[in-house]
Every structure is written in structure tokens, then in C-alpha cells.
Design a protein around this motif. Structure first.
Motif, PDB file in Angstrom:
ATOM      1  N   ASP A   1      -1.845  -5.996   9.106  1.00 19.67           N
ATOM      2  CA  ASP A   1      -1.267  -7.277   8.699  1.00 19.67           C
ATOM      3  C   ASP A   1      -0.103  -7.036   7.732  1.00 19.67           C
ATOM      4  O   ASP A   1      -0.333  -6.771   6.555  1.00 19.67           O
ATOM      5  CB  ASP A   1      -2.343  -8.142   8.031  1.00 19.67           C
ATOM      6  N   GLU A   2       1.091  -7.099   8.230  1.00 19.83           N
ATOM      7  CA  GLU A   2       2.302  -6.840   7.433  1.00 19.83           C
ATOM      8  C   GLU A   2       2.148  -5.553   6.604  1.00 19.83           C
ATOM      9  O   GLU A   2       2.295  -5.588   5.371  1.00 19.83           O
ATOM     10  CB  GLU A   2       2.599  -8.028   6.518  1.00 19.83           C
ATOM     11  N   PRO A   3       1.868  -4.437   7.259  1.00 23.10           N
ATOM     12  CA  PRO A   3       1.531  -3.219   6.507  1.00 23.10           C
ATOM     13  C   PRO A   3       2.689  -2.648   5.696  1.00 23.10           C
ATOM     14  O   PRO A   3       2.459  -1.821   4.818  1.00 23.10           O
ATOM     15  CB  PRO A   3       1.116  -2.232   7.612  1.00 23.10           C
ATOM     16  N   CYS A   4       3.912  -3.074   5.994  1.00 20.15           N
ATOM     17  CA  CYS A   4       5.071  -2.476   5.305  1.00 20.15           C
ATOM     18  C   CYS A   4       5.766  -3.456   4.372  1.00 20.15           C
ATOM     19  O   CYS A   4       6.789  -3.120   3.774  1.00 20.15           O
ATOM     20  CB  CYS A   4       6.072  -1.955   6.330  1.00 20.15           C
ATOM     21  N   SER A   5       5.236  -4.667   4.245  1.00 20.79           N
ATOM     22  CA  SER A   5       6.009  -5.672   3.509  1.00 20.79           C
ATOM     23  C   SER A   5       6.097  -5.364   2.017  1.00 20.79           C
ATOM     24  O   SER A   5       6.971  -5.882   1.338  1.00 20.79           O
ATOM     25  CB  SER A   5       5.448  -7.073   3.743  1.00 20.79           C
ATOM     26  N   ALA A   6       5.200  -4.505   1.518  1.00 22.29           N
ATOM     27  CA  ALA A   6       5.289  -4.155   0.095  1.00 22.29           C
ATOM     28  C   ALA A   6       5.983  -2.801  -0.102  1.00 22.29           C
ATOM     29  O   ALA A   6       5.952  -2.259  -1.201  1.00 22.29           O
ATOM     30  CB  ALA A   6       3.882  -4.120  -0.508  1.00 22.29           C
ATOM     31  N   LEU A   7       6.583  -2.276   0.963  1.00 28.02           N
ATOM     32  CA  LEU A   7       7.110  -0.905   0.893  1.00 28.02           C
ATOM     33  C   LEU A   7       8.630  -0.850   1.007  1.00 28.02           C
ATOM     34  O   LEU A   7       9.262  -1.743   1.577  1.00 28.02           O
ATOM     35  CB  LEU A   7       6.501  -0.066   2.023  1.00 28.02           C
ATOM     36  N   ASP A   8       9.201   0.241   0.502  1.00 27.27           N
ATOM     37  CA  ASP A   8      10.649   0.456   0.605  1.00 27.27           C
ATOM     38  C   ASP A   8      10.988   0.896   2.041  1.00 27.27           C
ATOM     39  O   ASP A   8      10.097   1.270   2.806  1.00 27.27           O
ATOM     40  CB  ASP A   8      11.073   1.523  -0.406  1.00 27.27           C
ATOM     41  N   PRO A   9      12.275   0.864   2.410  1.00 27.24           N
ATOM     42  CA  PRO A   9      12.659   1.187   3.792  1.00 27.24           C
ATOM     43  C   PRO A   9      12.229   2.578   4.243  1.00 27.24           C
ATOM     44  O   PRO A   9      11.818   2.765   5.391  1.00 27.24           O
ATOM     45  CB  PRO A   9      14.191   1.069   3.772  1.00 27.24           C
TER      46      PRO A   9
END
Ligand SMILES: Nc1ncnc2c1ncn2[C@@H]1O[C@H](COP(=O)(O)OP(=O)(O)OP(=O)(O)O)[C@@H](O)[C@H]1O
Ligand SMILES: [Mg+2]
Length: 302
Positions: free
Chosen positions: A218-226
Motif C-alpha cells: 500500500d503506497e510502499p514508496c510514498s515516504a521514500l526519496d527517489p
């Protein structure tokens, strides 16, 4: 918001666009060969997950209306749509987490390779074991070591692994999650000491340790940098031949980079969420059937 969106009501089945799925070249339906390095990576059979006529409520508030979607074995499926349209709710129904909310109810069926995960004769823990979940915010057990984080799910799911096998399992799961090289010299350090991207990969490793057949993200990258995002995306693509992946994302480029099948969810003007259109990701982005899909994937709303 376009006029179409303000007038949409429950979307009849006949209007749901579908144009088939392009199976990726790396798709394998089985992975029957044990890993040659002797690690504990006994083959898991890829599974197809199917939601049939899924409706969901919180109290009297209906948030999904008869959503049907087949998430094929070996295919990465992305779920896209504006905030509040029910993507997370749908995902949580797929591994029996929705029922943890006291006011929540649901209708419909979820079939894992044809078997109903809500069958009263089946244990809840079985569904959770076979269908893992990775959340938006990395949630390792902060005080536990990296090693213990990876094996944390074994006890919960009643998976028995010998001491030696544990070491192999930790290495193999961290390797699959793309984290092994970065942490192999500090396995006893606490999980909280890792960066956000590393923590998310640790959570992926933890999910893999119980050898799920499906991994929901569930949105696994939304808290991560590019950069961390790209590493997770590469990890997903590498995992796709051994676990069926379903990812919720607000990032249209990410949906195109990682998924072969895409479903567009929409709820508007107080109507429950439903699928407007689903099918081959490239086709859906290049030439959507429904004008609302066109507007959404082109950033006109949401
Ligand atoms: N625990 C809850 N109790 C009551 N209502 C809830 C609960 N969780 C979600 N909802 C409602 O259900 C609807 C769908 O929410 P959901 O979180 O599934 O949407 P979403 O598509 O995942 O949104 P987002 O993109 O913002 O994450 C929303 O109207 C939301 O307010
Ligand atoms: Mg959500």
C-alpha cells in the motif's frame, strides 16, 4: 474535476473497461527448482488472487461497491485512483485486515487460487501467511534487531524453522529484498537504525520470510526519496517471478514502471468506490477506454 466525475453513480459491470493483460516476458507460473545456493528458498507456487463483487462498509457508510478484479499469478497489478476511493480498503479485504475495524463489514468473495479465504473453515492466520502486506510507512519493530525483524512473522504464523535454517532464511530474504549487502555486517543492530528506504526493504524481507504467495503493497514508496523508491521498484520486479504483487500507488510513473495490469478506482459525490477500468497498464495509460481514466492518468484531477 470534470463533469463526468460529478455525475458518476455506481458503475455498471457492463461499463467497466477491460482489454486483457500483457503477460510480462519474465512471467513464470511455477518456480519448481530449489535455489542452487542451498538457501532456504523452497519453491512457492505463484497464486492468482481474485476479488469477486467486493463491497465494503464502515458502519452504514458504503465505501466499495461490487468490485471485481483478478490479480493474475506472476503479474504485478497496480491500483490507482484519487484519495478516498477505497484502494486501501480493497487491499485490506484481500488479506482479511478489514475485519479488524470494529464497525467494518464486507460482502463478496476473495479467492486465492480458487479457494475462499473467508471460508469459516479456514484459519485467519492462513490468509495472513499466504497474503502478506507492506504498508505506506515502514513499520519494523524498532527495538528488535534486523535479524529478529526478518524472522518476526515465523512465530505469529506458526512457521517452524530450525536454528541453521533461520540464518539461511534471513540471508535469503534480505537478499531478495535488496538489503543484504548493506546490513550483513550489522544483523544484530536495531531495525530503527536503518534509513527509511532500508526499513521499508526490511519490512519486505519480513513479509517474505513466511513465504507468502501474494504480496500486497500500500503506497510502499510514498515516504521514500527517489533513489530508495527506485531500489524498491527494482526489488518488486525481481520478486515478481516468485510472488504475485499488488501495489497501490499515487505515482503514475511508478504504476507504469512496475505493473503490467492496472485498475483505476473512483468514488465521487458520495458514491462508493468502484473500478472504472482495468487492463494492460501501457494500454490504459496510452489509450484509456473511459474519459475519466484519461483525465486521471493525465493529472487532470485527484
Ligand atoms: N477505519 C475507518 N473508519 C471509517 N471510515 C474509514 C476507515 N478507513 C477508511 N475509511 C473511509 O473509507 C473510504 C475509503 O478509504 P481508503 O482508505 O480505502 O481510501 P484510499 O483510496 O486508500 O485513499 P488514499 O489514497 O487517501 O489512501 C474513505 O471514505 C475513508 O474515509
Ligand atoms: Mg490508501
Amino acid at each position: 474535476m470534470t463533469e463526468d466525475l460529478t455525475t458518476v453513480e455506481a458503475i455498471p459491470e457492463s461499463r467497466i473497461g477491460f482489454r486483457g493483460i500483457r503477460l510480462p516476458s519474465f512471467t513464470r507460473i511455477m518456480r519448481p527448482e530449489p535455489a542452487s545456493n542451498g538457501l532456504v528458498t523452497a519453491p512457492t507456487e505463484l497464486a492468482t488472487l481474485e476479488g469477486r463483487n467486493i463491497s465494503a462498509w464502515f458502519g452504514d457508510h458504503q465505501v466499495l461497491d461490487r468490485v471485481s478484479l483478478t490479480m493474475e499469478a506472476g503479474v504485478i497489478t497496480s491500483l490507482i485512483g484519487p484519495s478516498g476511493c477505497g484502494k486501501s480498503t480493497f487491499l485490506r479485504i484481500l488479506n482479511r485486515m478489514h475485519e479488524l475495524v470494529p464497525s467494518a463489514s464486507l460482502a463478496g468473495e476473495v479467492l486465492l487460487d480458487g479457494e475462499d479465504i473467508y471460508d469459516p473453515a479456514r484459519k485467519l492466520v492462513e490468509a495472513r501467511k499466504h497474503i502478506g502486506m507492506v504498508f505506506q510507512k515502514p513499520n519494523p519493530f524498532p527495538a528488535q534487531s534486523i535479524y529478529d525483524n526478518v524472522v518476526a512473522g515465523l512465530t505469529l504464523t506458526g512457521t517452524r524453522v530450525s536454528r541453521d535454517e533461520r540464518d539461511e532464511l534471513v540471508e535469503s530474504c534480505l537478499t531478495k529484498a535488496g538489503l543484504w549487502k548493506e546490513v550483513k555486517d550489522r544483523l544484530r543492530a536495531p531495525g530503527a537504525g536503518l534509513s527509511g528506504g532500508q526499513q521499508q526493504r526490511l519490512c519486505i524481507a519480513r513479509s517474505l520470510a513466511v513465504r507468502p504467495r501474494v504480496l500486497l503493497m500500500d503506497e510502499p514508496c510514498s515516504a521514500l526519496d527517489p533513489t530508495s523508491t527506485r531500489v524498491i521498484e527494482e526489488t518488486m520486479l525481481e520478486l515478481a517471478d516468485e510472488v504475485t504483487i499488488v501495489i497501490v500507488t499515487h505515482n503514475m510513473q511508478q504504476a507504469q514502471r512496475v505493473s503490467q495490469h492496472c485498475a483505476f478506482f473512483l468514488a465521487s459525490q458520495g458514491t462508493p468506490g468502484a473500478i472504472v477500468e482495468h487492463g494492460d497498464t501501457d494500454a490504459m495509460f496510452a489509450d484509456p477506454i473511459d474519459p475519466r481514466t484519461f483525465d486521471y492518468v493525465n493529472g487532470r484531477f485527484g
